[in-house]
Design a protein around this motif. Structure first.
Motif, PDB file in Angstrom:
ATOM      1  N   TRP A   9       0.823  -1.188   0.000  1.00  0.00           N
ATOM      2  CA  TRP A   9       0.000   0.000   0.000  1.00  0.00           C
ATOM      3  C   TRP A   9       0.868   1.252   0.000  1.00  0.00           C
ATOM      4  O   TRP A   9       2.034   1.215   0.343  1.00  0.00           O
ATOM      5  CB  TRP A   9      -0.900   0.019   1.236  1.00  0.00           C
ATOM      6  CG  TRP A   9      -0.134   0.132   2.521  1.00  0.00           C
ATOM      7  CD1 TRP A   9       0.206   1.267   3.186  1.00  0.00           C
ATOM      8  CD2 TRP A   9       0.403  -0.949   3.299  1.00  0.00           C
ATOM      9  NE1 TRP A   9       0.912   0.985   4.320  1.00  0.00           N
ATOM     10  CE2 TRP A   9       1.047  -0.372   4.409  1.00  0.00           C
ATOM     11  CE3 TRP A   9       0.403  -2.341   3.162  1.00  0.00           C
ATOM     12  CZ2 TRP A   9       1.680  -1.133   5.377  1.00  0.00           C
ATOM     13  CZ3 TRP A   9       1.029  -3.085   4.136  1.00  0.00           C
ATOM     14  CH2 TRP A   9       1.656  -2.488   5.207  1.00  0.00           C
ATOM     15  N   LYS A  10       0.285   2.356  -0.395  1.00  0.00           N
ATOM     16  CA  LYS A  10       0.973   3.634  -0.377  1.00  0.00           C
ATOM     17  C   LYS A  10       0.553   4.419   0.861  1.00  0.00           C
ATOM     18  O   LYS A  10      -0.626   4.495   1.183  1.00  0.00           O
ATOM     19  CB  LYS A  10       0.649   4.452  -1.632  1.00  0.00           C
ATOM     20  CG  LYS A  10       1.266   3.888  -2.909  1.00  0.00           C
ATOM     21  CD  LYS A  10       1.022   4.823  -4.082  1.00  0.00           C
ATOM     22  CE  LYS A  10       1.698   4.305  -5.339  1.00  0.00           C
ATOM     23  NZ  LYS A  10       1.475   5.210  -6.502  1.00  0.00           N
ATOM     24  N   THR A  11       1.532   4.989   1.531  1.00  0.00           N
ATOM     25  CA  THR A  11       1.224   5.726   2.757  1.00  0.00           C
ATOM     26  C   THR A  11       0.679   7.111   2.458  1.00  0.00           C
ATOM     27  O   THR A  11       0.008   7.695   3.292  1.00  0.00           O
ATOM     28  CB  THR A  11       2.493   5.855   3.611  1.00  0.00           C
ATOM     29  OG1 THR A  11       3.528   6.495   2.838  1.00  0.00           O
ATOM     30  CG2 THR A  11       2.981   4.484   4.046  1.00  0.00           C
ATOM     31  N   ARG A  12       0.965   7.654   1.267  1.00  0.00           N
ATOM     32  CA  ARG A  12       0.477   8.972   0.911  1.00  0.00           C
ATOM     33  C   ARG A  12      -0.138   8.947  -0.490  1.00  0.00           C
ATOM     34  O   ARG A  12       0.289   8.198  -1.363  1.00  0.00           O
ATOM     35  CB  ARG A  12       1.619  10.006   0.938  1.00  0.00           C
ATOM     36  CG  ARG A  12       2.201  10.236   2.319  1.00  0.00           C
ATOM     37  CD  ARG A  12       3.269  11.305   2.255  1.00  0.00           C
ATOM     38  NE  ARG A  12       3.878  11.544   3.560  1.00  0.00           N
ATOM     39  CZ  ARG A  12       4.866  12.422   3.776  1.00  0.00           C
ATOM     40  NH1 ARG A  12       5.342  13.136   2.764  1.00  0.00           N
ATOM     41  NH2 ARG A  12       5.365  12.587   4.996  1.00  0.00           N
ATOM     42  N   VAL A  13      -1.125   9.802  -0.664  1.00  0.00           N
ATOM     43  CA  VAL A  13      -1.755   9.947  -1.978  1.00  0.00           C
ATOM     44  C   VAL A  13      -0.857  10.812  -2.854  1.00  0.00           C
ATOM     45  O   VAL A  13      -0.317  11.829  -2.405  1.00  0.00           O
ATOM     46  CB  VAL A  13      -3.151  10.577  -1.835  1.00  0.00           C
ATOM     47  CG1 VAL A  13      -3.794  10.765  -3.203  1.00  0.00           C
ATOM     48  CG2 VAL A  13      -4.034   9.716  -0.935  1.00  0.00           C
ATOM     49  N   ASP A  14      -0.682  10.385  -4.112  1.00  0.00           N
ATOM     50  CA  ASP A  14       0.146  11.144  -5.049  1.00  0.00           C
ATOM     51  C   ASP A  14      -0.520  12.490  -5.335  1.00  0.00           C
ATOM     52  O   ASP A  14      -1.622  12.539  -5.914  1.00  0.00           O
ATOM     53  CB  ASP A  14       0.307  10.350  -6.340  1.00  0.00           C
ATOM     54  CG  ASP A  14       1.240  11.036  -7.331  1.00  0.00           C
ATOM     55  OD1 ASP A  14       1.777  12.105  -6.995  1.00  0.00           O
ATOM     56  OD2 ASP A  14       1.422  10.483  -8.429  1.00  0.00           O
ATOM     57  N   PRO A  15       0.112  13.619  -4.970  1.00  0.00           N
ATOM     58  CA  PRO A  15      -0.523  14.923  -5.184  1.00  0.00           C
ATOM     59  C   PRO A  15      -0.580  15.333  -6.648  1.00  0.00           C
ATOM     60  O   PRO A  15      -1.280  16.298  -6.990  1.00  0.00           O
ATOM     61  CB  PRO A  15       0.360  15.876  -4.378  1.00  0.00           C
ATOM     62  CG  PRO A  15       1.695  15.226  -4.349  1.00  0.00           C
ATOM     63  CD  PRO A  15       1.421  13.753  -4.316  1.00  0.00           C
ATOM     64  N   PHE A  16       0.147  14.617  -7.511  1.00  0.00           N
ATOM     65  CA  PHE A  16       0.179  14.980  -8.934  1.00  0.00           C
ATOM     66  C   PHE A  16      -0.406  13.883  -9.823  1.00  0.00           C
ATOM     67  O   PHE A  16      -0.114  13.835 -11.012  1.00  0.00           O
ATOM     68  CB  PHE A  16       1.619  15.283  -9.364  1.00  0.00           C
ATOM     69  CG  PHE A  16       2.268  16.363  -8.564  1.00  0.00           C
ATOM     70  CD1 PHE A  16       1.898  17.693  -8.739  1.00  0.00           C
ATOM     71  CD2 PHE A  16       3.230  16.074  -7.620  1.00  0.00           C
ATOM     72  CE1 PHE A  16       2.486  18.706  -7.995  1.00  0.00           C
ATOM     73  CE2 PHE A  16       3.830  17.077  -6.871  1.00  0.00           C
ATOM     74  CZ  PHE A  16       3.456  18.397  -7.057  1.00  0.00           C
ATOM     75  N   ALA A  17      -1.228  13.012  -9.231  1.00  0.00           N
ATOM     76  CA  ALA A  17      -1.797  11.917 -10.005  1.00  0.00           C
ATOM     77  C   ALA A  17      -2.636  12.421 -11.169  1.00  0.00           C
ATOM     78  O   ALA A  17      -2.569  11.887 -12.285  1.00  0.00           O
ATOM     79  CB  ALA A  17      -2.627  11.019  -9.088  1.00  0.00           C
ATOM     80  N   ASP A  18      -3.438  13.466 -10.956  1.00  0.00           N
ATOM     81  CA  ASP A  18      -4.309  13.993 -12.004  1.00  0.00           C
ATOM     82  C   ASP A  18      -3.596  15.016 -12.887  1.00  0.00           C
ATOM     83  O   ASP A  18      -3.927  15.148 -14.078  1.00  0.00           O
ATOM     84  CB  ASP A  18      -5.553  14.648 -11.379  1.00  0.00           C
ATOM     85  CG  ASP A  18      -6.402  13.642 -10.613  1.00  0.00           C
ATOM     86  OD1 ASP A  18      -6.423  12.457 -11.016  1.00  0.00           O
ATOM     87  OD2 ASP A  18      -7.025  14.039  -9.603  1.00  0.00           O
ATOM     88  N   ALA A  19      -2.622  15.735 -12.324  1.00  0.00           N
ATOM     89  CA  ALA A  19      -1.966  16.809 -13.069  1.00  0.00           C
ATOM     90  C   ALA A  19      -0.726  16.349 -13.814  1.00  0.00           C
ATOM     91  O   ALA A  19      -0.181  17.120 -14.621  1.00  0.00           O
ATOM     92  CB  ALA A  19      -1.596  17.950 -12.111  1.00  0.00           C
ATOM     93  N   GLN A  24       9.794  18.694  -7.379  1.00  0.00           N
ATOM     94  CA  GLN A  24      11.206  18.745  -7.764  1.00  0.00           C
ATOM     95  C   GLN A  24      11.787  17.335  -7.889  1.00  0.00           C
ATOM     96  O   GLN A  24      12.542  17.044  -8.823  1.00  0.00           O
ATOM     97  CB  GLN A  24      11.991  19.567  -6.731  1.00  0.00           C
ATOM     98  CG  GLN A  24      11.684  21.053  -6.775  1.00  0.00           C
ATOM     99  CD  GLN A  24      12.341  21.810  -5.640  1.00  0.00           C
ATOM    100  OE1 GLN A  24      12.686  21.243  -4.591  1.00  0.00           O
ATOM    101  NE2 GLN A  24      12.510  23.113  -5.822  1.00  0.00           N
ATOM    102  N   ARG A  25      11.454  16.458  -6.956  1.00  0.00           N
ATOM    103  CA  ARG A  25      11.947  15.082  -7.027  1.00  0.00           C
ATOM    104  C   ARG A  25      11.364  14.352  -8.237  1.00  0.00           C
ATOM    105  O   ARG A  25      12.063  13.598  -8.912  1.00  0.00           O
ATOM    106  CB  ARG A  25      11.609  14.331  -5.732  1.00  0.00           C
ATOM    107  CG  ARG A  25      12.409  14.782  -4.518  1.00  0.00           C
ATOM    108  CD  ARG A  25      12.300  13.766  -3.393  1.00  0.00           C
ATOM    109  NE  ARG A  25      10.933  13.689  -2.879  1.00  0.00           N
ATOM    110  CZ  ARG A  25      10.485  14.389  -1.848  1.00  0.00           C
ATOM    111  NH1 ARG A  25      11.285  15.233  -1.208  1.00  0.00           N
ATOM    112  NH2 ARG A  25       9.232  14.248  -1.432  1.00  0.00           N
ATOM    113  N   ARG A  26      10.088  14.575  -8.510  1.00  0.00           N
ATOM    114  CA  ARG A  26       9.460  13.905  -9.643  1.00  0.00           C
ATOM    115  C   ARG A  26      10.063  14.371 -10.962  1.00  0.00           C
ATOM    116  O   ARG A  26      10.318  13.566 -11.866  1.00  0.00           O
ATOM    117  CB  ARG A  26       7.952  14.195  -9.637  1.00  0.00           C
ATOM    118  CG  ARG A  26       7.185  13.539  -8.490  1.00  0.00           C
ATOM    119  CD  ARG A  26       6.994  12.053  -8.722  1.00  0.00           C
ATOM    120  NE  ARG A  26       6.173  11.799  -9.896  1.00  0.00           N
ATOM    121  CZ  ARG A  26       4.834  11.758  -9.899  1.00  0.00           C
ATOM    122  NH1 ARG A  26       4.169  11.992  -8.771  1.00  0.00           N
ATOM    123  NH2 ARG A  26       4.170  11.491 -10.994  1.00  0.00           N
TER     124      ARG A  26
END
Length: 216
Positions: free
Chosen positions: A136-146, A187-189
């Motif tokens: 599972w992922k501990t955090r939701v990807d903030p850029f999944a839609d963008a 920046q990391r992405r």
């Protein structure tokens, strides 16, 4: 009824008392905040007992005879075998009687000591337990839609900075990115995306070079 000690205690007692040297404090002096300590020469408990004046000569002779009859390699192998038995009992709840070590077993164990340092701690009780993989992922990807829009900007403008991309997102979707709290993640992405593109370019060039026929 007298109970016999477990094999690991019987072997480790002999190994420590007859073959494991240790330091004993001789004196300690303090000079301000610095403490200067002096130790006796390293010796085994048996050596200290034999060297003590109050010990009777008969006891010293008995200790010396016992020392001459012991094999440190065999004792160490017996300790490892007993540890293996305890480890299996702790892991599976099955108690197996340790078989006496033969000459061939001791020889194999002795040969393995020369390379045991490469694998780290050799004792069975020190084996690392396998870690459970997180699915599972501990955090939701903030850029999944963008991310499709971000990737399109990167393809069109490879030199664009992550700060500029963050400003565009804040203007386009202020409800989600106005605070710009996701800048470090972006920046990391972007860095990972560019590294992957460079890798693809290098591998592509190598493939083309390998496929190009060489004229002789």
């Amino acid at each position: 009824m007298t109970r016999c000690p477990p094999p690991i205690y019987a072997s480790s007692r002999l190994y420590i008392n007859f073959f494991q040297p240790s330091f004993k404090l001789k004196s300690k002096t303090r000079d301000g905040a610095r403490v200067h300590k002096v130790y006796f020469a390293a010796a085994t408990p048996c050596d200290r007992l034999v060297a003590h004046d109050s010990v009777e000569p008969a006891i010293k002779e008995k200790l010396q005879a016992q020392f001459n009859s012991l094999d440190p390699v065999r004792l160490l192998q017996e300790m490892r075998t007993a540890q293996q038995t305890l480890s299996e009992f702790a892991a599976h709840g099955v108690r197996a009687e340790a078989a006496p070590a033969g000459e061939s077993d001791v020889a194999v164990f002795l040969a393995s000591l020369s390379s045991a340092w490469k694998e780290g701690e050799a004792r069975p009780t020190h084996r690392k337990q396998p870690k459970t993989k997180h699915w599972w992922k501990t955090r939701v990807d903030p850029f999944a839609d963008a991310w499709p829009a971000i990737e399109g900007w990167l393809i069109a403008e490879p030199a664009v900075s992550a700060n500029e991309l963050m400003d565009r997102l804040a203007t386009m979707v202020p409800d989600a990115y106005a605070s710009k709290a996701q800048l470090r993640t972006l920046q990391r992405r972007v860095k990972a995306w560019r590294a992957e593109r460079v890798k693809e370019m290098v591998l592509g060039s190598l493939r083309k070079s390998a496929e190009t026929p060489v004229e002789v």
